[in-house]
Write a protein that holds these residues in place. Structure first.
Motif, PDB file in Angstrom:
ATOM      1  N   HIS A   1      -4.618 -56.583 -66.859  1.00 25.54           N
ATOM      2  CA  HIS A   1      -4.953 -56.074 -67.040  1.00 25.54           C
ATOM      3  C   HIS A   1      -3.505 -54.705 -66.598  1.00 25.54           C
ATOM      4  CE1 HIS A   1      -8.298 -56.440 -69.816  1.00 25.54           C
ATOM      5  NE2 HIS A   1      -8.741 -56.342 -68.504  1.00 25.54           N
TER       6      HIS A   1
ATOM      7  N   LYS B   1      -0.082 -47.299 -68.483  1.00 24.35           N
ATOM      8  CA  LYS B   1      -0.283 -49.341 -68.083  1.00 24.35           C
ATOM      9  C   LYS B   1       0.967 -49.479 -68.185  1.00 24.35           C
ATOM     10  CE  LYS B   1      -1.283 -52.644 -70.010  1.00 24.35           C
ATOM     11  NZ  LYS B   1      -2.460 -53.907 -71.129  1.00 24.35           N
TER      12      LYS B   1
ATOM     13  N   THR C   1      -9.677 -49.986 -65.291  1.00 25.70           N
ATOM     14  CA  THR C   1      -9.640 -51.403 -65.786  1.00 25.70           C
ATOM     15  C   THR C   1     -10.734 -50.889 -66.739  1.00 25.70           C
ATOM     16  OG1 THR C   1     -10.245 -51.748 -63.789  1.00 25.70           O
ATOM     17  CG2 THR C   1     -11.222 -53.521 -65.198  1.00 25.70           C
TER      18      THR C   1
ATOM     19  N   ILE D   1      -8.979 -49.871 -69.726  1.00 28.92           N
ATOM     20  CA  ILE D   1      -7.632 -50.665 -70.828  1.00 28.92           C
ATOM     21  C   ILE D   1      -8.860 -51.370 -71.524  1.00 28.92           C
ATOM     22  CG2 ILE D   1      -5.905 -52.638 -69.959  1.00 28.92           C
ATOM     23  CD1 ILE D   1      -4.979 -51.179 -67.806  1.00 28.92           C
ATOM     24  N   GLU D   2      -9.199 -51.738 -70.892  1.00 29.34           N
ATOM     25  CA  GLU D   2     -10.753 -53.102 -71.567  1.00 29.34           C
ATOM     26  C   GLU D   2     -11.007 -52.436 -72.689  1.00 29.34           C
ATOM     27  OE1 GLU D   2     -14.771 -54.824 -70.210  1.00 29.34           O
ATOM     28  OE2 GLU D   2     -12.974 -55.671 -68.802  1.00 29.34           O
TER      29      GLU D   2
END
Lengths: 343, 333, 574
Positions: free
Chosen positions: A343, B139, B221, B224-225
């Motif tokens: 990520h 990101k 996290t 983004i997932e």
């Protein structure tokens, strides 16, 4: 699944839940996982740097006797003579030549008792890190074994262990530890663990270790639940392997990745917890130094208001150590769980 | 749904019973004897015996425990024969130190704990979720890296260090904030909301620095997932505006773990932030518990420990319910 | 059975232990020349003020344990109690000196019968409770009766009761038909006490809170603390436990009956849960010009000491020596040889110990726990250096060829850093003699009961404040080193377990000797001196308290007994 997030001095619950995707592999593959992980860590600058800092801090603590001897001091000898400590304006405050770093006292001396701060910081590191590492070991062993047992055996075993886990997760740790530590210390006093400075260390290791297992056990249980139906476990079972053998040879090696991630994250948590408890006066106590005890000493009598230096010495050390361990923990997690690291 | 709630309530009661019994037992084992503490240096054995009667400690252990539990359901009389006084429901016993009803002590400590919890909560949720979201959207950019780095530092700051440092800087050196006072425990008091904020700002910051770091990381996290998941890709493919995708679909799904965390944290924090309250001398539950523990005031320590466990357990149940409400993918079994 | 004087002093000890006062008294002495005498002279802030009115804010770090006069051994409660209850006699404070016993509700300090066994007090006319009813002798008697119920009031002061010929009386609750024959009320204004033995200092006992009147109809038992019925100049207007207490004027208090309390402010507002560190910072910064504190040491932290000399602070510091002394007791059953004990005493660096207590502004190094201002005091010459420096060579010489314990334990109450740090200093000092010292923390609430038990450490600090009559030598000497009630062994609070067949017998006989306070004081002083020369205890530090007050506060004096600002005379400029 709910996760327990650390409030304040979190005991047993690391700041971030490790990734929980079990990638079951046969034992041999688990070892190569570690090798890959190490490759990945070596490639990350931050990981390498934090590793170096962690090693340096460990060396600093291990070499405390050597380093203190080099500076010509030890952590216990007090010097309250009027040449060292003010006895007039602010009785107990180190005089100018002794307040800050000097050739004789590398970090100056403590207010009140005039002991060498550098020696106390180094020896204090021994104490703080020993407590953090040993209590982590206790938690990890308990958590892995109990979690795996619950997941593997299921049924009543699972129900009992799970209820105990719930109980441990529900207790307000810090409050309980506050009341428990004096009880434990009074019980340990007449045992071999009760010798002098071992007493507070032993009791903290037991308490932090004992309260830290439940969270890991819950994670391990989850992983084992999915593992136990896998082919290689089935295969071992069909060959007539005993439950214990399957548990320790097949199951536990396969959850080692998660356990390792959890362990690296539990270390800084336990360092903070030691500091918190000693700061509150129930952990390590003077004359034994620890970083939490040094924070306590800085706050007692409001010395840190006279000069922030007394707060800065243990404070900075503590922050750097916890930060380095946390970053290292992140790196280990990323390395062991490629999915999370992308990520 | 109904069975779920019933089952959880049942286990809640069982857990509380276990917590109360264990706590009660543990405190009986303590090294300090409240009866001997009551009469200090004049503690001849006869006098300790009298003090035991006064504190109700002359009764067998199980009788004491049963009386205690009875008090949770009805008012009861407490004290030596002939001089009993009423302990009104909910009776959590009376303080060994001041003879005050423990329920009253808790009642007056709660507003301080609430004051601390609310502000810190708002502060860290906004900063944590906001920064986490920002990092997820950017990101890989320098902004993302900076936020992630700051989160790593934030989570590594022990409360005693930050707390003392904040006090030293803002109160002692810069005189920007007043000394904390126990006069203020609500934004609606006579001093007004401004004074309330000023009084609690430092503890809020100390807690928020530590907490928001975790929220940043978890939010980032999970966002983004989620952005990578099928239904988001579908939404994008259907031509929905990016903003709609981000906020309507992405955040809703990605926020679930954050809500979980939040619920648990509220539960923990309501039990009293022991260290923070101690450092900033906010007389909430944690502060009161520490003082009670030090002075051997068993009924007070006992009650606060149980209350704190209660908050955690209830938070657990609430979180599970909220989990189902927010995330369409989750169904209660 | 305890003898009265002993019990008197005992109760003060408890008060000290409980409030952290004994522990918590401060101390100074100076190694710099001059200094120490003027440094420790009492200072009353802006005395001579007489204007009435205004409000005083009293900052405290915790609530009063109790406001019930029948359940209180605490100096803080005794201090605030002056405002809402009166007693037959009263111990009137003067900064830096033992208090003097003066009449309060009674017309005089009592008349003794020829056999010395009965004391008669007559109530003043016109004394009333806050509801306007007259205070009668029955109310006084009921107040005394309550304090016998130790199974209800764990803190009930016992020194007066122990002197009375009360039989097995257990208070008015358990058996309401029982009668306390030791107190008689022949008419509404007369109270007669019957004693077991003659007791010359009985007027001091009558100043204890046992004799505060309590109207039987308004006795709410343990809840009485929430609203004690006032007989003094102020009464409770509101009491929010753990947070605040507001005292307002009692309209039925007649100043003509009460020359002892000037009662200047209209109100007192107590804030009951500000932390000590915050209190000291607020007072030093004068952030509330009407503020004072009742916390021990004026809530000052060690590092605050320097600020006391600041220009904005130094005129606002009330200060004075207290009756409180800290000593190091040596367990004479473990360290049997007086020469070894003497060597330990000589090896101690008492200057360093003083630094742990906060230095010269917080106390002085003493050569005896007795005070030269006590009646009949005779000095005892000890070989300790009066400035507190160790005499290491002499100490080593004393130990030559001796068999002495190589390891000792030092126990300390875990509620104050100075106690622990004193242990660190002792540890360091005794290392030079080849003795290893282990530090053992003891939970503060149980400290004195541990000292009286089999878990007694080899060495331990104990605090001593004298008694309701701190000018009496017996009330310090007997509890510290005296024998038990039978004269066969060490006494209950004698934590060094000192017992010498000759000296202890002398002390035992002195308890039954009649005479003036002065004569008895001299004899006690001599017996105590011969005990002291075998070093069962090492005198350490006499407390000196500084208490900073707000800039509008007037007549602020530190009470010798209270260890805090005397509330009965303090005033405020408006």
């Amino acid at each position: 699944m709910t996760q327990i997030q650390s409030v304040e001095p979190s005991i047993g619950s690391p700041p971030l839940p490790p990734a929980t995707s079990p990638e079951a592999k046969a034992p041999a593959e688990a070892r190569s996982l570690l090798a890959t992980a190490w490759m990945r860590i070596r490639r990350s600058k931050i990981a390498l740097l934090s590793l170096c800092v962690v090693v340096a801090i460990l060396l600093f603590a291990i070499l405390a006797p050597v380093l203190s001897a080099m500076s010509g001091n030890d952590p216990y000898t007090s010097n309250t003579s009027p040449e060292v400590l003010d006895d007039f304006q602010t009785p107990g405050l180190p005089l100018p030549g002794y307040m800050y770093p000097s050739a004789q006292h590398w970090l100056g001396v403590e207010p009140g008792l005039g002991r060498d701060l550098f020696a106390r910081l180094a020896y204090g590191g021994q104490v703080s890190l020993t407590i953090a590492l040993l209590s982590t070991v206790v938690s990890v062993v308990l958590g892995t074994v109990l979690g795996a047992a619950a997941g593997y055996f299921g049924g009543k075993t699972d129900a009992i262990i799970s209820r105990i886990m719930d109980l441990f997760l529900a207790f307000p740790h810090l409050l309980l530890v506050l009341s428990l530590t004096p009880i434990l210390q009074s019980r340990l006093r007449d045992t071999p663990l009760g010798e002098g400075s071992f007493l507070p260390m032993a009791s903290l290791v037991i308490i932090l270790g004992f309260f830290g297992w439940a969270y890991l056990a819950r994670i391990v249980r989850g992983q084992v639940l999915s593992l136990r139906e896998r082919e290689f476990v089935e295969a071992a079972r069909s060959f007539g392997a005993s439950h214990l053998s399957i548990l320790f040879r097949q199951i536990i090696p396969n959850v080692m990745g998660v356990v390792l991630v959890y362990a690296t994250m539990l270390i800084p948590t336990n360092i903070s917890a030691e500091a918190a408890l000693s700061f509150l006066g129930v952990g390590v106590k003077d004359p034994t130094p620890s970083w939490g005890q040094m924070l306590n000493a800085a706050q007692s009598g409001n010395w840190y208001l006279s000069d922030p230096w007394f707060l800065a010495v243990p404070g900075v050390m503590l922050i750097v150590t916890v930060l380095a361990f946390n970053l290292l923990g992140d790196a280990v997690r990323d390395a062991l769980d490629p999915k999370a690291s992308r990520h | 749904m109904m069975t779920f709630i019933l089952r959880r309530t049942g286990s809640l009661v069982l857990l509380l019973a276990a917590v109360s019994f264990i706590t009660f037992t543990l405190f009986q084992l303590g090294p300090s004897d409240p009866a001997a503490a009551a009469c200090g240096q004049e503690c001849t054995p006869e006098r300790v015996a009298e003090a035991r009667v006064a504190l109700g400690m002359d009764q067998p252990f199980l009788v004491q425990y049963a009386d205690y539990i009875r008090g949770l359901f009805s008012s009861r009389m407490i004290g030596a024969p002939g001089a009993q006084t009423l302990c009104e429901w909910p009776c959590l016993g009376k303080s060994f130190q001041t003879n005050e009803n423990v329920a009253d002590i808790i009642g007056r400590s709660l507003p301080y704990t609430f004051s601390m919890a609310i502000g810190a909560l708002v502060l860290w949720t906004i900063s944590g979720v906001g920064l986490g979201l920002l990092a997820a959207l950017r990101k890989g950019s320098p902004v993302d890296k900076f936020i992630v780095g700051a989160a790593s530092v934030g989570v590594s700051l022990p409360i005693p260090v930050t707390g003392l440092f904040l006090l030293l800087l803002f109160v002692n050196q810069l005189h920007l904030l007043p000394f904390t006072t126990n006069e203020i425990n609500s934004p609606f008091g006579p001093q007004g909301p401004g004074a309330w904020v000023a009084n609690y700002l430092l503890p809020w910051i100390a807690l928020a620095v530590l907490f928001s770091a975790s929220y940043i990381r978890v939010t980032r996290t999970n966002m983004i997932e989620t952005f990578g998941e099928d239904f988001i890709r579908t939404a994008r493919a259907k031509g929905l505006a990016p903003r709609t995708v981000t906020f309507k679909h992405g955040v809703r799904a990605g926020i679930t773990p954050v809500v979980t965390m939040l619920g648990m944290d509220i539960g923990l924090l309501l039990g009293g932030a022991v260290l923070t309250e101690q450092i900033f001398s906010v007389p909430g539950l944690g502060f009161t518990a520490v003082h009670a523990a030090i002075s051997g005031d068993l009924p007070v320590t006992m009650a606060i420990t149980m209350l704190a466990a209660f908050f955690v357990i209830v938070a657990n149940v609430v979180v599970d319910l909220a989990y189902a409400a927010i995330d369409p993918r989750v169904r209660l079994q | 059975m305890k003898t009265p004087a002993r019990a008197l002093a005992l109760s003060v000890l408890i008060a000290m232990a409980a409030t952290g006062c004994g522990a918590g008294q401060s101390q100074p002495s100076s190694s710099k020349p001059a200094g120490s005498v003027t440094e420790l002279a009492p200072n009353v802030v802006k005395s001579g003020f007489t204007a009435k009115g205004g409000n005083i804010n009293v900052l405290m770090s915790s609530d009063f344990q109790t406001l019930d006069p029948g359940n209180s051994n605490y100096v803080q409660t005794a201090n605030v109690g002056q405002l809402y209850y009166r007693t037959l006699t009263m111990a009137k404070e003067t900064a830096g000196q033992p208090p003097t016993v003066v009449p309060d509700l009674a017309t005089d300090t009592g008349k003794v019968s020829d056999d010395g066994l009965s004391w008669t007090f007559t109530l003043k006319e016109g004394v009333k409770f806050e509801d306007g009813t007259h205070i009668t002798s029955a109310d006084i008697k009921y107040g005394v009766e309550r304090t016998f119920a130790q199974d209800v009031y764990t803190q009930a002061p016992q020194e007066l009761n122990a002197a009375l010929d009360a039989g097995g009386y257990k208070g008015p609750y358990k058996d309401p038909s029982a009668v306390l024959k030791a107190v008689e009320t022949p008419d509404e204004r007369t109270v007669v006490f019957h004693l077991k033995k003659p007791f010359a200092e009985f007027p001091a006992l009558a100043s204890r809170s046992n004799t505060a009147p309590v109207p039987k109809a308004k006795d709410t038992k343990l809840d009485y603390t929430n609203h004690p019925v006032s007989s003094g100049p102020y009464m409770v207007e509101s009491y929010n436990r753990g947070k605040s207490l507001k005292l307002v004027r009692n309209p039925h208090w007649d100043p003509a009956t009460d020359p002892n309390r000037s009662a200047l402010p209209d109100t007192f507002s107590f804030s009951l849960s500000t932390s000590q560190a915050t209190i000291s910072q607020q007072l030093l910064a004068d952030s509330d010009p009407n503020a004072i504190t009742l916390d021990s040491n004026g809530a000052l932290q060690t590092s605050d000491s320097a600020k006391l000399a600041d220009a904005q602070v130094k005129d606002r510091v009330a200060s004075g020596l207290l009756g409180c002394n800290d000593v190091l007791s040596l367990n004479t059953e473990k360290i049997k040889d007086p020469d070894v004990r003497k060597a330990i005493a000589l090896a101690l660096d008492r200057q360093s110990i003083l630094v742990q207590y906060g230095g010269r502004r917080f106390g002085e190094i003493t050569q005896s726990p007795l005070n030269a201002k006590m009646r009949g005091y005779v000095e005892t010459e000890l070989e300790l250096d009066p400035t507190g420096k160790p005499k290491l060579e002499e100490a080593k010489k004393l130990l030559e060829g001796k068999d002495f314990p190589k390891t000792l334990t030092y126990g300390y109450a875990n509620n104050r850093d100075a106690f622990k740090n004193t242990g660190t200093v002792v540890q360091q000092n005794l290392k030079a003699l080849g003795i290893e010292v282990e530090l053992v923390p003891i939970p503060a609430p149980n400290y004195y009961s541990v000292l009286a038990s089999e878990q007694l450490p080899d060495m331990g600090r104990s605090g001593w404040c004298g008694g309701a009559d701190p000018a009496s030598i017996r009330t310090s000497a007997d509890p510290l080193l005296g024998p038990n009630n039978e004269g066969t062994s060490y006494g209950f609070s004698n934590t060094s377990r000192y017992f010498d067949p000759v000296v202890s017998k002398t002390m035992f006989d002195l308890r039954n000797t009649d005479g003036t306070s002065e004569e008895l004081g001299k004899k006690w002083s001599e017996a105590f001196g011969s005990a002291l020369k075998t070093y069962p205890i090492v005198p350490l530090i006499r407390s000196h308290t500084n208490s900073v007050v707000g800039s509008n506060v007037r007549n602020a004096q530190v009470g010798y007994f209270f260890g805090g600002i005397d509330l009965s005379i303090v005033g405020v400029e408006q």
